[in-house]
Design a protein around this motif. Structure first.
Motif, PDB file in Angstrom:
ATOM      1  N   TYR A 122      38.568  45.989 112.095  1.00 21.27           N
ATOM      2  CA  TYR A 122      38.640  45.289 110.929  1.00 21.27           C
ATOM      3  C   TYR A 122      37.355  44.296 110.662  1.00 21.27           C
ATOM      4  O   TYR A 122      36.730  43.795 111.459  1.00 21.27           O
ATOM      5  N   ASP A 123      37.154  44.589 109.222  1.00 25.85           N
ATOM      6  CA  ASP A 123      35.753  43.992 108.608  1.00 25.85           C
ATOM      7  C   ASP A 123      36.305  42.747 107.473  1.00 25.85           C
ATOM      8  O   ASP A 123      36.611  43.212 106.795  1.00 25.85           O
ATOM      9  N   GLU A 128      38.465  45.290 104.793  1.00 26.80           N
ATOM     10  CA  GLU A 128      38.606  46.762 105.462  1.00 26.80           C
ATOM     11  C   GLU A 128      39.219  46.738 106.514  1.00 26.80           C
ATOM     12  O   GLU A 128      38.523  46.516 107.570  1.00 26.80           O
ATOM     13  N   MET A 129      40.227  47.565 106.758  1.00 22.49           N
ATOM     14  CA  MET A 129      40.804  47.706 107.952  1.00 22.49           C
ATOM     15  C   MET A 129      40.791  49.248 108.057  1.00 22.49           C
ATOM     16  O   MET A 129      41.628  50.014 107.688  1.00 22.49           O
ATOM     17  N   PHE A 130      39.977  49.658 109.288  1.00 28.00           N
ATOM     18  CA  PHE A 130      40.010  51.294 109.707  1.00 28.00           C
ATOM     19  C   PHE A 130      40.850  51.409 110.762  1.00 28.00           C
ATOM     20  O   PHE A 130      40.720  50.375 111.767  1.00 28.00           O
ATOM     21  N   TRP A 131      41.586  52.341 110.889  1.00 27.70           N
ATOM     22  CA  TRP A 131      42.089  52.620 112.130  1.00 27.70           C
ATOM     23  C   TRP A 131      42.504  54.260 112.193  1.00 27.70           C
ATOM     24  O   TRP A 131      42.567  54.885 111.184  1.00 27.70           O
ATOM     25  N   ALA A 132      42.784  54.700 113.264  1.00 27.57           N
ATOM     26  CA  ALA A 132      43.093  56.041 113.682  1.00 27.57           C
ATOM     27  C   ALA A 132      44.159  56.241 114.931  1.00 27.57           C
ATOM     28  O   ALA A 132      43.753  55.456 115.796  1.00 27.57           O
ATOM     29  N   ARG A 133      44.898  57.214 114.879  1.00 30.35           N
ATOM     30  CA  ARG A 133      45.662  57.491 116.073  1.00 30.35           C
ATOM     31  C   ARG A 133      45.540  59.053 116.369  1.00 30.35           C
ATOM     32  O   ARG A 133      45.127  59.749 115.455  1.00 30.35           O
ATOM     33  N   ASN A 141      42.295  50.967 105.131  1.00 31.66           N
ATOM     34  CA  ASN A 141      43.580  50.080 103.949  1.00 31.66           C
ATOM     35  C   ASN A 141      44.449  51.239 103.562  1.00 31.66           C
ATOM     36  O   ASN A 141      44.708  51.162 102.211  1.00 31.66           O
ATOM     37  N   GLY A 142      45.109  52.015 104.218  1.00 29.88           N
ATOM     38  CA  GLY A 142      45.932  53.116 103.916  1.00 29.88           C
ATOM     39  C   GLY A 142      45.446  54.458 103.303  1.00 29.88           C
ATOM     40  O   GLY A 142      46.480  55.395 103.132  1.00 29.88           O
ATOM     41  N   TYR A 202      32.166  54.321 109.352  1.00 31.16           N
ATOM     42  CA  TYR A 202      31.319  54.732 108.132  1.00 31.16           C
ATOM     43  C   TYR A 202      31.025  56.067 108.020  1.00 31.16           C
ATOM     44  O   TYR A 202      31.113  56.592 106.887  1.00 31.16           O
ATOM     45  N   VAL A 203      30.707  56.689 109.035  1.00 28.12           N
ATOM     46  CA  VAL A 203      30.829  58.299 109.139  1.00 28.12           C
ATOM     47  C   VAL A 203      31.662  58.787 108.778  1.00 28.12           C
ATOM     48  O   VAL A 203      32.002  59.624 108.009  1.00 28.12           O
ATOM     49  N   GLY A 204      32.838  58.431 109.229  1.00 26.03           N
ATOM     50  CA  GLY A 204      34.299  58.972 108.878  1.00 26.03           C
ATOM     51  C   GLY A 204      34.777  58.640 107.482  1.00 26.03           C
ATOM     52  O   GLY A 204      35.382  59.424 106.800  1.00 26.03           O
ATOM     53  N   ALA A 205      34.195  57.458 106.789  1.00 26.59           N
ATOM     54  CA  ALA A 205      34.228  57.528 105.557  1.00 26.59           C
ATOM     55  C   ALA A 205      33.636  57.774 104.556  1.00 26.59           C
ATOM     56  O   ALA A 205      33.544  57.653 103.243  1.00 26.59           O
ATOM     57  N   GLY A 206      32.566  58.699 104.997  1.00 25.05           N
ATOM     58  CA  GLY A 206      31.662  59.601 104.165  1.00 25.05           C
ATOM     59  C   GLY A 206      30.390  58.365 103.526  1.00 25.05           C
ATOM     60  O   GLY A 206      29.628  58.886 102.792  1.00 25.05           O
TER      61      GLY A 206
END
Length: 268
Positions: A122-123, A128-133, A141-142, A202-206
């Motif tokens: 969480y930033d 901005e909330m990044f998460w993964a399962r 953010n969805g 951020y890598v995951g977000a491009g």
């Protein structure tokens, strides 16, 4: 049998404590001595862990907690013995927070069977909330995350990082210097930002095209690693081998970019 997890409850708990830090941001005096620095870092750890434990203990009463001490090199070589536990990086980028600089997050990972199963970063400044399962993709953010599709190194953003282990009796400083030289020689844009986990997200977000680090930093990486992996990034060592817990280097990018980087390593 391990239970399913209630993701909204976890995200709410992380957001709550992150917003407490946001309210207090720039309210502290910037530490001017080692004693002041260590005390403020300890205060951050205490506040964060106390809040998260209080909010998550009722939903997950049987899951133990571990603090990811990035200064403890030996503990980062292997996962804890428990089958399942929370691994909390109270604040990734705490130095930036204490110096009144942007680039700090609250990171939390759920480790199952020696691997990250769920993670959140969480930033608060960016909201901005990044998460993964594991096996279900990565989100901010969805919104589903997607890697960069760049192919031209001249417009790629590459970042490098380094950890806090003792480098006085090894060649790590030389390796890090060689890595930076390689990046500067091949990529159009090179940066060092600070919060390791957020850079991996951020890598995951491009937003970042390649992340590389030449030392051991498991606790700083672990939450962001799952997010980048679930977004489709390759998670390797700088030798090109699959990354595993305890690996002493990290290379993360889309597959075509890691291939280019590893070719540079062979030819430069």
């Amino acid at each position: 049998m391990q239970n399913e997890i209630n993701i909204p409850i976890i995200l709410d708990a992380v957001r709550k404590v992150g917003d407490v830090f946001l309210k207090d941001y720039k309210q502290n005096l910037i530490p001017q001595s080692m004693d002041e620095l260590l005390q403020q870092l300890e205060d951050i750890d205490t506040l964060c862990l106390t809040s998260l434990k209080e909010d998550l203990s009722q939903e997950f009463p049987d899951i133990p907690w571990h603090i990811g001490d990035e200064f403890d090199t030996d503990s980062q070589r292997n996962p804890a013995e428990q089958q399942e536990y929370w691994l909390c990086d109270a604040m990734d980028g705490a130095i930036q927070y204490l110096q009144h600089i942007a680039g700090w997050t609250v990171n939390l990972a759920l480790i199952r069977n020696g691997k990250p199963y769920f993670s959140v970063i969480y930033d608060p400044l960016a909201n901005e909330m990044f998460w993964a399962r594991e096996g279900e993709g990565a989100f901010m953010n969805g919104k589903l995350l997607e890697l960069s599709r760049k192919t031209d190194l001249a417009i790629m953003l590459a970042v490098f990082e380094y950890g806090h282990q003792d480098k006085s009796n090894n060649t790590l400083n030389e390796k890090i210097g060689a890595t930076v030289t390689k990046l500067l020689s091949n990529f159009g844009i090179v940066r060092n930002y600070g919060p390791h986990g957020l850079q991996l997200a951020y890598v995951g977000a491009g937003r970042i095209d390649l992340f590389v680090q030449e030392d051991l930093d498991t606790y700083n990486w672990i939450a962001g690693l799952l997010i980048a992996k679930e977004a489709g990034a390759e998670i390797l060592t700088t030798a090109g081998n699959p990354w595993k817990w305890g690996s002493e280097s990290l290379l993360v990018a889309q597959k075509s970019t890691t291939e280019k980087y590893l070719q540079m390593k062979l030819t430069n």
